[in-house]
Design a protein around this motif. Structure first.
Motif, PDB file in Angstrom:
ATOM      1  N   MET A 266       0.868  -1.288  -0.049  1.00  0.00           N
ATOM      2  CA  MET A 266       0.068   0.170  -0.017  1.00  0.00           C
ATOM      3  C   MET A 266       0.864   1.225   0.061  1.00  0.00           C
ATOM      4  O   MET A 266       0.540   2.150  -0.611  1.00  0.00           O
ATOM      5  N   LYS A 267       1.949   1.298   0.811  1.00  0.00           N
ATOM      6  CA  LYS A 267       2.979   2.638   0.917  1.00  0.00           C
ATOM      7  C   LYS A 267       3.554   2.927  -0.432  1.00  0.00           C
ATOM      8  O   LYS A 267       3.498   3.932  -0.689  1.00  0.00           O
ATOM      9  N   LEU A 268       4.174   2.032  -1.013  1.00  0.00           N
ATOM     10  CA  LEU A 268       4.617   2.068  -2.280  1.00  0.00           C
ATOM     11  C   LEU A 268       3.674   2.657  -3.391  1.00  0.00           C
ATOM     12  O   LEU A 268       3.840   3.744  -4.011  1.00  0.00           O
ATOM     13  N   ARG A 269       2.364   2.056  -3.491  1.00  0.00           N
ATOM     14  CA  ARG A 269       1.425   2.822  -4.309  1.00  0.00           C
ATOM     15  C   ARG A 269       1.065   4.041  -3.987  1.00  0.00           C
ATOM     16  O   ARG A 269       0.945   4.921  -4.789  1.00  0.00           O
ATOM     17  N   TYR A 270       0.807   4.310  -2.372  1.00  0.00           N
ATOM     18  CA  TYR A 270       0.456   5.649  -2.087  1.00  0.00           C
ATOM     19  C   TYR A 270       1.639   6.756  -2.610  1.00  0.00           C
ATOM     20  O   TYR A 270       1.442   7.631  -3.234  1.00  0.00           O
ATOM     21  N   THR A 271       2.993   6.255  -2.393  1.00  0.00           N
ATOM     22  CA  THR A 271       4.178   6.986  -2.927  1.00  0.00           C
ATOM     23  C   THR A 271       4.129   7.207  -4.417  1.00  0.00           C
ATOM     24  O   THR A 271       4.277   8.550  -4.758  1.00  0.00           O
ATOM     25  N   LEU A 272       3.746   6.433  -5.225  1.00  0.00           N
ATOM     26  CA  LEU A 272       3.928   6.507  -6.446  1.00  0.00           C
ATOM     27  C   LEU A 272       2.465   7.271  -7.109  1.00  0.00           C
ATOM     28  O   LEU A 272       2.413   7.981  -7.899  1.00  0.00           O
TER      29      LEU A 272
ATOM     30  N   GLY B  68      -8.325  10.289  -1.051  1.00  0.00           N
ATOM     31  CA  GLY B  68      -8.002   9.980  -2.557  1.00  0.00           C
ATOM     32  C   GLY B  68      -8.695   9.061  -3.347  1.00  0.00           C
ATOM     33  O   GLY B  68     -10.164   9.099  -3.433  1.00  0.00           O
ATOM     34  N   PRO B  69      -8.220   8.001  -3.813  1.00  0.00           N
ATOM     35  CA  PRO B  69      -9.073   7.016  -4.636  1.00  0.00           C
ATOM     36  C   PRO B  69     -10.218   6.288  -3.876  1.00  0.00           C
ATOM     37  O   PRO B  69     -10.817   5.510  -4.423  1.00  0.00           O
ATOM     38  N   SER B  70      -9.954   6.421  -2.501  1.00  0.00           N
ATOM     39  CA  SER B  70     -10.763   5.374  -1.761  1.00  0.00           C
ATOM     40  C   SER B  70     -12.269   6.537  -1.141  1.00  0.00           C
ATOM     41  O   SER B  70     -12.942   5.986  -0.328  1.00  0.00           O
ATOM     42  N   GLY B  71     -12.276   7.594  -1.727  1.00  0.00           N
ATOM     43  CA  GLY B  71     -13.449   8.469  -1.313  1.00  0.00           C
ATOM     44  C   GLY B  71     -13.131   9.743  -1.530  1.00  0.00           C
ATOM     45  O   GLY B  71     -14.015  10.986  -1.400  1.00  0.00           O
ATOM     46  N   ALA B  72     -11.828  10.245  -1.422  1.00  0.00           N
ATOM     47  CA  ALA B  72     -11.559  11.791  -1.639  1.00  0.00           C
ATOM     48  C   ALA B  72     -12.088  12.720  -0.482  1.00  0.00           C
ATOM     49  O   ALA B  72     -12.582  13.735  -0.514  1.00  0.00           O
ATOM     50  N   SER B  73     -11.989  11.993   0.882  1.00  0.00           N
ATOM     51  CA  SER B  73     -12.334  12.767   1.922  1.00  0.00           C
ATOM     52  C   SER B  73     -11.608  14.105   1.947  1.00  0.00           C
ATOM     53  O   SER B  73     -11.926  15.036   2.569  1.00  0.00           O
TER      54      SER B  73
ATOM     55  N   VAL C 281      -6.535  -6.514   0.873  1.00  0.00           N
ATOM     56  CA  VAL C 281      -7.985  -6.649   0.574  1.00  0.00           C
ATOM     57  C   VAL C 281      -8.254  -5.244  -0.033  1.00  0.00           C
ATOM     58  O   VAL C 281      -9.190  -5.189  -1.032  1.00  0.00           O
ATOM     59  N   SER C 282      -7.551  -4.035  -0.028  1.00  0.00           N
ATOM     60  CA  SER C 282      -7.632  -3.064  -0.512  1.00  0.00           C
ATOM     61  C   SER C 282      -6.451  -2.463  -1.184  1.00  0.00           C
ATOM     62  O   SER C 282      -5.245  -2.421  -0.362  1.00  0.00           O
ATOM     63  N   ASP C 283      -6.266  -1.714  -2.467  1.00  0.00           N
ATOM     64  CA  ASP C 283      -5.148  -1.145  -2.767  1.00  0.00           C
ATOM     65  C   ASP C 283      -4.913   0.112  -1.958  1.00  0.00           C
ATOM     66  O   ASP C 283      -3.542   0.616  -1.806  1.00  0.00           O
ATOM     67  N   PHE C 284      -5.810   0.832  -1.495  1.00  0.00           N
ATOM     68  CA  PHE C 284      -5.945   1.998  -1.172  1.00  0.00           C
ATOM     69  C   PHE C 284      -6.052   2.262   0.449  1.00  0.00           C
ATOM     70  O   PHE C 284      -6.271   3.388   1.110  1.00  0.00           O
ATOM     71  N   ALA C 285      -6.465   1.459   1.266  1.00  0.00           N
ATOM     72  CA  ALA C 285      -6.674   1.257   2.595  1.00  0.00           C
ATOM     73  C   ALA C 285      -5.565   1.479   3.348  1.00  0.00           C
ATOM     74  O   ALA C 285      -4.470   0.912   2.738  1.00  0.00           O
ATOM     75  N   TRP C 286      -5.263   2.082   4.410  1.00  0.00           N
ATOM     76  CA  TRP C 286      -4.147   2.266   5.422  1.00  0.00           C
ATOM     77  C   TRP C 286      -3.466   0.899   6.078  1.00  0.00           C
ATOM     78  O   TRP C 286      -4.610   0.139   6.132  1.00  0.00           O
TER      79      TRP C 286
END
Length: 716
Positions: A1-7, A543-548, A260-265
């Motif tokens: 997740m963190k690598l994807r977050y950085t990218l 972001g991609p999980s809801g743009a809060s 489970v999710s690409d975008f959850a912490w």
């Protein structure tokens, strides 16, 4: 997740369109004058305890400067003369203080490696990324040691090891008397070169895609030593002062069941290990907790250091803030060195190895959470000392034997190189005379820290730039246009002073220009940003999980609409990278609230894999399809049918942080929807423009576009 977050969420970068040069309004300063500031960066101190070096960027012309104790008079040791877009990075000073080594060229802030060094001038001769050496005695000229990056000077002051383009290790004589040779063969991609204190061995990281090793090279006759090889990712080798052991950080290797999710912490536990440099045997001396807060940092450097106080120090957010900790080299519990509700950033070890200097957003002056100051902490007893204070910001400490060098700035004074004596006292600027005489210092405003309610009721943070005419207009019931600025990253924080990152000094300069020309500017430090604690930087449904985080932007709009001197029908928005994403999201979802905007290299569709329009195969199961749908609905592209406001799109097409296709795709969608837009495309430029000319062009187009579209009656 963190690598994807950085990218996915690269740093902020600003832009504009091909419009006429923005002339100053009556009594206002020009965009050229506010961008004329020199910018110092890459401050380092030498092991000799006397020498400091830094890079100074003057309107795109970059050169290396040095200064030595006790007077620290700056001296330029290179002589580059053009705005050629070639970075100067990775400064190193030889142990005897007689040489400086640096890297010229490349793109060191990219999210994925470019195939070749950037060429923003369109030079028919391809630029190279090269390691250079310059003697600090006499009138020596810099010498190219070879193509490569990340140099490490041997302690005997004779050799320089560095990484070649294929990520093998080369070395060359420090004086450039011979061509570089390959130092050793290794099957991985090598990085993080660290010489042993006596220079007899070189530790490095060997990355093997899904795992990495800490290895040690001694000579051609001795096999490489592997420190406790495993399936983990091992990074940051640090030698003990006696050269017998190496500390390093261990994190899990890539693999296991799909998330489970690409975008959850998700939590990433980590540990500190110490290995025997001869046998390779290693043991774990400390482990993080399993909570999200205790995870391996995703938005700052863990800053592992081996001190002379028989302790290792590192940075962790285990208590909700990025703080310094110390753990005995024998192992045991970590001791908190910097308690409090603030964030530690830059760190530097004192010349004797017993004290850590650090920058933090705290102090005794109101509003210090939106500034930076320098502090020191004694690693042995935890005693903290305030080194700088006041209404300015100081950062990037570099310790010599008698002083600590820092960069300092105020709301009106751009960054300077300054010296603070270890005996105490105020910082002494050593390069004050480099500011151009026409720089509009007196006409700048002092931004105010503000808080406001996001659309979901949460507290959001920002800085308000109020034109000097604000009070007069309030008295006469006048109404001014307003602009929201959204930074990139998103692990960034805009300040009430000039910024410590060159990209954001540009954003700060543009916001000052807008304020000088009659705009109220609100810089929104939305959730996901740093400076306000771990939980603020790691919100749900980001972001991609809801743009809060967009709710903070909406709250900023409501805040501006509530100011009596702001015309609620003339509110615009601009920002770059992640700020470009939020700019596009605002215009797509709420053209009724945002009259116009300028989108610098923003992300416009979270749902695609890279720049491909088709979903990757892993989205064939139902859970992944749902996640992809949420990512699409969190993207500006999904709301283009509601987009009405005009927009300026800005991007360099050699961008290695946000795919250029993101702008191409958005432009085609706006075409189909018949939305009024303009473009400023800069061939061969990267994400964070390398040339002063590129920033000037983009900034000019940005302010011209906002002035034209937010003028009286234009947004009615």
């Amino acid at each position: 997740m963190k690598l994807r977050y950085t990218l996915l969420v690269a740093a902020l970068f600003l832009s504009a369109a091909t419009c006429s040069n923005a002339a100053p309004a009556s009594g206002g300063f020009s965009i050229e004058s506010i961008l004329s500031y020199p910018y110092p960066l890459n401050l380092v101190a030498g092991a000799d305890g006397r020498t400091i070096a830094w890079v100074l960027n003057e309107r795109g012309v970059r050169n290396v400067y040095v200064a030595t104790a006790p007077d620290y008079t700056p001296r330029m040791v290179t002589n580059y003369t053009s705005d050629d877009g070639q970075e100067i990075t990775n400064l190193k000073i030889s142990r005897d203080g007689k040489y400086v080594v640096y890297v010229r060229g490349g793109d060191h802030d990219s999210n994925w490696p470019p195939s070749f060094p950037p060429d923003p001038t369109g030079n028919p001769v391809a630029p190279q990324m090269q390691v250079w050496s310059v003697a600090l005695t006499g009138a020596a000229k810099p010498i190219a040691l070879g193509d490569g990056d990340t140099p490490a000077i041997s302690p005997d002051n004779k050799r320089v090891a560095f990484i070649a383009q294929d990520q093998s290790v080369l070395w060359a004589p420090l004086d450039g008397s011979a061509k570089p040779d390959k130092l050793f063969f290794d099957e991985g991609q090598d990085s993080d070169l660290e010489w042993s204190p006596d220079g007899s061995a070189l530790a490095f990281v060997s990355t093997r895609t899904d795992h990495s090793f800490i290895e040690i090279f001694r000579n051609d006759a001795t096999p490489l030593t592997f420190l406790s090889p495993s399936t983990s990712q091992d990074v940051e080798p640090r030698w003990s002062p006696d050269g017998t052991r190496i500390a390093f950080i261990r994190t899990p290797g890539n693999g296991g069941p799909p998330p489970v999710s690409d975008f959850a912490w998700s939590a990433t536990p980590w540990a500190i290990w110490i290995g025997n440099a001869r046998t390779g045997d290693a043991k774990r001396i400390w482990s993080s907790g399993s909570s999200l807060r205790a995870s391996f940092p995703d938005d700052y450097d863990p800053s592992l250091r081996w001190t002379s106080a028989d302790a290792l120090t590192f940075t962790s957010s285990a208590d909700g803030w990025a703080h310094l900790y110390a753990v005995p080299v024998s192992g045991g519990a970590a001791r908190l060195l910097t308690p409090g509700a603030f964030m530690v950033e830059d760190t530097a070890l004192s010349h004797d190895g017993r004290t850590l200097f650090y920058s933090a957003n705290t102090g005794h002056t109101p509003g210090d959470f939106d500034r930076r100051h320098i502090f020191s902490v004694d690693v042995s007893n935890g005693r903290v000392r305030e080194v700088t204070h006041g209404a300015g910001s100081e950062w990037s400490p570099a310790a010599t034997g008698d002083a600590v060098a820092v960069f300092e700035a105020t709301a009106k004074q751009p960054p300077l190189v300054s010296i603070v004596s270890l005996r105490g006292g105020a910082p002494r600027a050593i390069d004050r005379n480099r500011l151009p005489t026409d720089f509009p210092t007196a006409q700048l405003v002092v931004p105010k820290s503000v808080t406001f309610r996001a659309s979901d009721g949460r507290i959001a943070h920002g800085q308000l730039f109020v034109p000097s005419s604000f009070d007069k207009l309030t008295m006469t019931k006048g109404k001014m246009p307003a602009v929201i600025f959204v930074h990139g990253g998103p692990p960034r924080q805009m300040l009430t002073t000039w910024h410590y990152m060159d990209y954001y000094t540009n954003g700060y300069a543009v916001n000052q220009y807008l304020a000088n020309h009659g705009f109220v500017v609100l810089s929104v430090n939305y959730r996901l940003g740093i400076g306000y604690g771990y939980d603020y930087a790691h919100p749900a449904q980001w972001g991609p999980s809801g743009a809060s985080e967009y709710r903070d932007v909406l709250g900023g709009n409501a805040y501006l609409r509530g100011l009596s001197s702001v015309d609620p029908k003339r509110i615009g928005i601009w920002g770059g990278s992640y700020g470009g994403y939020l700019t596009a999201l605002a215009l797509a979802r709420n053209s009724n609230l945002f009259c116009t905007g300028v989108d610098w290299h923003g992300v416009h569709d979270w749902s695609t894999s890279e720049d491909l329009p088709d979903p990757p195969a892993r989205y064939q199961n139902q859970d992944m399809k749902k996640e992809r749908l949420i990512a699409w609905e969190s993207s500006p592209d999904s709301s283009v049918p509601k987009w009405r406001s005009p927009v300026l799109l800005v991007q360099g097409d050699d961008d290695h942080n946000v795919r250029f296709h993101q702008t191409v795709d958005l432009a085609r969608r706006l075409d189909k929807q018949r939305v009024d837009y303009s473009e400023l495309i800069i061939p061969n430029e990267i994400h964070g423009f390398l040339r002063h000319a590129s920033f000037l062009k983009a900034d000019t187009a940005t302010v011209d576009y906002l002035q034209r579209h937010l003028s009286e009656g234009s947004c009615r």
